[in-house]
Design a protein around this motif. Structure first.
Motif, mmCIF file in Angstrom:
data_model
loop_
_atom_site.group_PDB
_atom_site.id
_atom_site.type_symbol
_atom_site.label_atom_id
_atom_site.label_comp_id
_atom_site.label_asym_id
_atom_site.label_seq_id
_atom_site.Cartn_x
_atom_site.Cartn_y
_atom_site.Cartn_z
ATOM 1 N N ASP A 158 -34.536 68.415 -17.723
ATOM 2 C CA ASP A 158 -34.500 69.508 -16.754
ATOM 3 C C ASP A 158 -35.684 70.456 -16.948
ATOM 4 O O ASP A 158 -36.261 70.946 -15.974
ATOM 5 N N LEU A 159 -36.047 70.706 -18.198
ATOM 6 C CA LEU A 159 -37.185 71.569 -18.497
ATOM 7 C C LEU A 159 -38.476 70.971 -17.943
ATOM 8 O O LEU A 159 -39.260 71.659 -17.272
ATOM 9 N N MET A 160 -38.708 69.690 -18.193
ATOM 10 C CA MET A 160 -39.907 69.033 -17.677
ATOM 11 C C MET A 160 -39.903 69.011 -16.154
ATOM 12 O O MET A 160 -40.936 69.224 -15.520
ATOM 13 N N ARG A 161 -38.743 68.774 -15.565
ATOM 14 C CA ARG A 161 -38.634 68.783 -14.106
ATOM 15 C C ARG A 161 -38.989 70.170 -13.561
ATOM 16 O O ARG A 161 -39.672 70.286 -12.545
ATOM 17 N N ALA A 176 -36.115 78.472 -16.811
ATOM 18 C CA ALA A 176 -35.261 79.417 -17.537
ATOM 19 C C ALA A 176 -33.861 78.850 -17.751
ATOM 20 O O ALA A 176 -33.284 78.993 -18.831
ATOM 21 N N ALA A 177 -33.306 78.185 -16.742
ATOM 22 C CA ALA A 177 -31.967 77.601 -16.865
ATOM 23 C C ALA A 177 -31.944 76.498 -17.922
ATOM 24 O O ALA A 177 -31.015 76.411 -18.727
ATOM 25 N N ALA A 178 -32.969 75.648 -17.929
ATOM 26 C CA ALA A 178 -33.026 74.567 -18.915
ATOM 27 C C ALA A 178 -33.206 75.121 -20.321
ATOM 28 O O ALA A 178 -32.583 74.634 -21.268
ATOM 29 N N ALA A 179 -34.043 76.143 -20.458
ATOM 30 C CA ALA A 179 -34.253 76.750 -21.769
ATOM 31 C C ALA A 179 -32.968 77.390 -22.271
ATOM 32 O O ALA A 179 -32.628 77.276 -23.447
ATOM 33 N N ALA A 180 -32.229 78.036 -21.377
ATOM 34 C CA ALA A 180 -30.956 78.660 -21.768
ATOM 35 C C ALA A 180 -29.937 77.600 -22.166
ATOM 36 O O ALA A 180 -29.205 77.767 -23.144
ATOM 37 N N ALA A 181 -29.893 76.501 -21.424
ATOM 38 C CA ALA A 181 -28.952 75.417 -21.735
ATOM 39 C C ALA A 181 -29.282 74.784 -23.084
ATOM 40 O O ALA A 181 -28.398 74.416 -23.850
ATOM 41 N N GLU A 194 -24.228 67.390 -28.693
ATOM 42 C CA GLU A 194 -25.437 68.209 -28.777
ATOM 43 C C GLU A 194 -26.672 67.415 -28.376
ATOM 44 O O GLU A 194 -27.545 67.918 -27.685
ATOM 45 N N GLN A 195 -26.740 66.163 -28.818
ATOM 46 C CA GLN A 195 -27.891 65.324 -28.498
ATOM 47 C C GLN A 195 -27.958 65.074 -26.991
ATOM 48 O O GLN A 195 -29.032 65.177 -26.395
ATOM 49 N N ILE A 196 -26.839 64.773 -26.383
ATOM 50 C CA ILE A 196 -26.809 64.524 -24.944
ATOM 51 C C ILE A 196 -27.217 65.785 -24.184
ATOM 52 O O ILE A 196 -28.037 65.727 -23.257
ATOM 53 N N ALA A 197 -26.679 66.929 -24.580
ATOM 54 C CA ALA A 197 -27.020 68.194 -23.920
ATOM 55 C C ALA A 197 -28.499 68.512 -24.057
ATOM 56 O O ALA A 197 -29.140 68.962 -23.098
ATOM 57 N N GLU A 204 -31.020 66.367 -24.597
ATOM 58 C CA GLU A 204 -31.828 65.425 -23.831
ATOM 59 C C GLU A 204 -31.815 65.797 -22.351
ATOM 60 O O GLU A 204 -32.849 65.761 -21.686
ATOM 61 N N LYS A 205 -30.645 66.182 -21.846
ATOM 62 C CA LYS A 205 -30.551 66.607 -20.450
ATOM 63 C C LYS A 205 -31.370 67.870 -20.222
ATOM 64 O O LYS A 205 -32.108 67.979 -19.238
ATOM 65 N N ALA A 206 -31.284 68.830 -21.141
ATOM 66 C CA ALA A 206 -32.052 70.068 -21.011
ATOM 67 C C ALA A 206 -33.554 69.792 -21.068
ATOM 68 O O ALA A 206 -34.326 70.421 -20.338
#
Length: 72
Positions: free
Chosen positions: A16-19, A30-35, A6-9, A11-13
Motif C-alpha cells: 500500500d505504501l509503494m502504491r 499516511a494511511a499505509a505508514a499508520a497501518a 504481523e508479517q501479513i499486515a 507486507e500489505k502495508a
C-alpha cells in the motif's frame, strides 16, 4: 515456516505504501505508514519489504522515480 499476522499486515502495508508513492497520493502514504506502525516489529518489516519492492522496481527500470507515476 509459519506466517504471522504481523508479517501479513506489514507486507500489505508495504505494498500500500509503494502504491501510494507511485500514485503520488499523500493520504494513501499516511494511511499505509499508520497501518505499518501498529507495532515496532510490523513497522520494521514493512520498511524492509518496501525497500525490497523499491529495489526491484529500480533494477527493472532504471528510469524509475517515486515522484512520477509508473503507468500513464
Amino acid at each position: 515456516m509459519t506466517t504471522s499476522t504481523e508479517q501479513i499486515a506489514s507486507e500489505k502495508a508495504a505494498v500500500d505504501l509503494m502504491r501510494g508513492y507511485l500514485a503520488a497520493d499523500p493520504e494513501a502514504i499516511a494511511a499505509a505508514a499508520a497501518a505499518g506502525a501498529v507495532c515496532p516489529t510490523t513497522a520494521a518489516y514493512m520498511r524492509q519489504q518496501a525497500s525490497g519492492l523499491l529495489t526491484e522496481a529500480v533494477l527493472a527500470d532504471l528510469g524509475f522515480s517515486p515522484y512520477r507515476r509508473a503507468m500513464v
